[in-house]
Write a protein that holds these residues in place. Structure first.
Motif, short mmCIF file in Angstrom:
data_model
loop_
_atom_site.label_atom_id
_atom_site.label_comp_id
_atom_site.label_asym_id
_atom_site.label_seq_id
_atom_site.Cartn_x
_atom_site.Cartn_y
_atom_site.Cartn_z
N ILE A 60 75.60 20.27 -27.34
CA ILE A 60 76.00 21.52 -27.89
C ILE A 60 75.06 22.76 -27.44
O ILE A 60 75.69 23.78 -26.98
N ASN A 63 75.96 23.22 -23.95
CA ASN A 63 77.43 23.38 -23.72
C ASN A 63 78.14 22.50 -22.51
O ASN A 63 78.84 22.61 -21.88
N LEU A 65 80.10 19.90 -23.31
CA LEU A 65 81.06 19.34 -24.41
C LEU A 65 81.94 18.30 -23.89
O LEU A 65 82.53 17.43 -24.54
N ASP A 167 84.12 31.94 -23.73
CA ASP A 167 83.32 31.25 -24.64
C ASP A 167 83.57 32.33 -25.94
O ASP A 167 84.19 33.23 -25.89
N ARG A 173 81.07 34.30 -33.39
CA ARG A 173 80.04 33.48 -33.20
C ARG A 173 79.22 33.64 -34.44
O ARG A 173 78.81 32.40 -35.47
N TRP A 200 77.68 22.88 -35.12
CA TRP A 200 78.90 23.42 -35.25
C TRP A 200 79.48 23.78 -33.67
O TRP A 200 78.46 24.00 -32.89
N PHE A 201 80.49 23.55 -33.35
CA PHE A 201 80.83 23.96 -31.94
C PHE A 201 82.43 23.75 -31.69
O PHE A 201 83.14 23.52 -32.76
N LYS A 202 82.87 24.91 -30.96
CA LYS A 202 84.26 25.08 -30.43
C LYS A 202 84.68 24.58 -29.13
O LYS A 202 83.82 25.00 -28.11
N ASN A 203 85.37 23.58 -29.06
CA ASN A 203 85.78 22.81 -27.54
C ASN A 203 86.24 24.08 -26.81
O ASN A 203 86.93 25.05 -26.92
#
Length: 239
Positions: A60, A63, A65, A167, A173, A200-203
């Protein structure tokens, strides 16, 4: 529900020499073929390649992913399920299943309807203190994670703002981090412990299985499961 509409049976381990068995009618992309045809690094431990907390944190932070992946047998069952959903829900496939059966964001759906109409957000502004616009669900098909790591998804009716490079925008964020802190810190003894046990992350768009509906992922290491289950199907703690 007819026999043809029943969900596909759950299959066991993949035959790595013939990885597409059970996927004869499914469109499988090269990346998934590679995963399906790659046996675990240890023949005695099918979970030998599960991702540790430290590996997840690094993926993460950097980045990368694309390194997040399911175990081969889980991926095969996911692909079979996804194909079945797309065949049995012609309006919107997986999106229809999600908003109707999991999120309950559709008022009523009749067999004569040709268009899927999702309930509009209470506020068009992302993270605008509208609990009805968010919902926390467990991930039905999580990545290959070591025991103790729980994967949940936060779905949102409003789009997550992005920067020119694709992004997440910095303001968004910051809002997500505040929301994650407010919602998930209570699953641990104190804030200091939570800081080391929540990611946490967003694809990226190319990696999203359901790009039509905004969402981000939250990973929790050894949370209080009783408290976490109380958060499921809610909008979490508003900021």
């Amino acid at each position: 529900m007819t026999k043809e509409q029943e969900a596909p049976e759950i299959l066991g381990e993949v035959d790595y020499q013939n990885p597409l068995v059970g996927l004869e009618h499914v469109n499988v992309i090269p990346r998934d073929v590679f995963i399906l045809s790659t046996p675990p690094s240890s023949a005695k431990d099918l979970h030998a390649d599960d991702l540790s907390w430290e590996e997840l944190a690094n993926i993460i932070a950097t980045n990368q992913l694309q390194l997040l992946k399911r175990r081969p047998h889980d991926l095969r069952n996911y692909l079979r399920w996804k194909h079945w959903v797309e065949q049995t829900r012609p309006r919107a496939g997986v999106l229809e299943f999600l908003v109707v059966e999991r999120l309950h964001w559709v008022d009523e759906l009749r067999s004569s309807d040709t268009v899927l109409e999702v309930k509009p957000p209470v506020s068009p502004v992302f993270m605008a203190n509208a609990a009805e616009d968010l919902k926390i669900l467990s991930n039905d098909f999580p990545y290959a994670l070591v025991p103790g790591i729980v994967h949940v998804v936060v779905w949102t009716k409003t789009k997550i703002p992005v920067a020119e490079n694709g992004d997440i925008a910095e303001d968004a964020r910051t809002l997500i981090q505040k929301y994650v802190d407010a919602t998930f810190t209570g699953l641990f003894t104190n804030a200091a412990e939570a800081k080391d046990r929540v990611l946490w992350f967003k694809n990226w768009a190319a990696l999203q299985s359901i790009p039509a509906l905004a969402h981000f992922h939250v990973l929790l290491r050894n949370p209080d499961m009783a408290r976490l289950k109380q958060l499921y199907n809610t909008g979490g703690i508003q900021i």
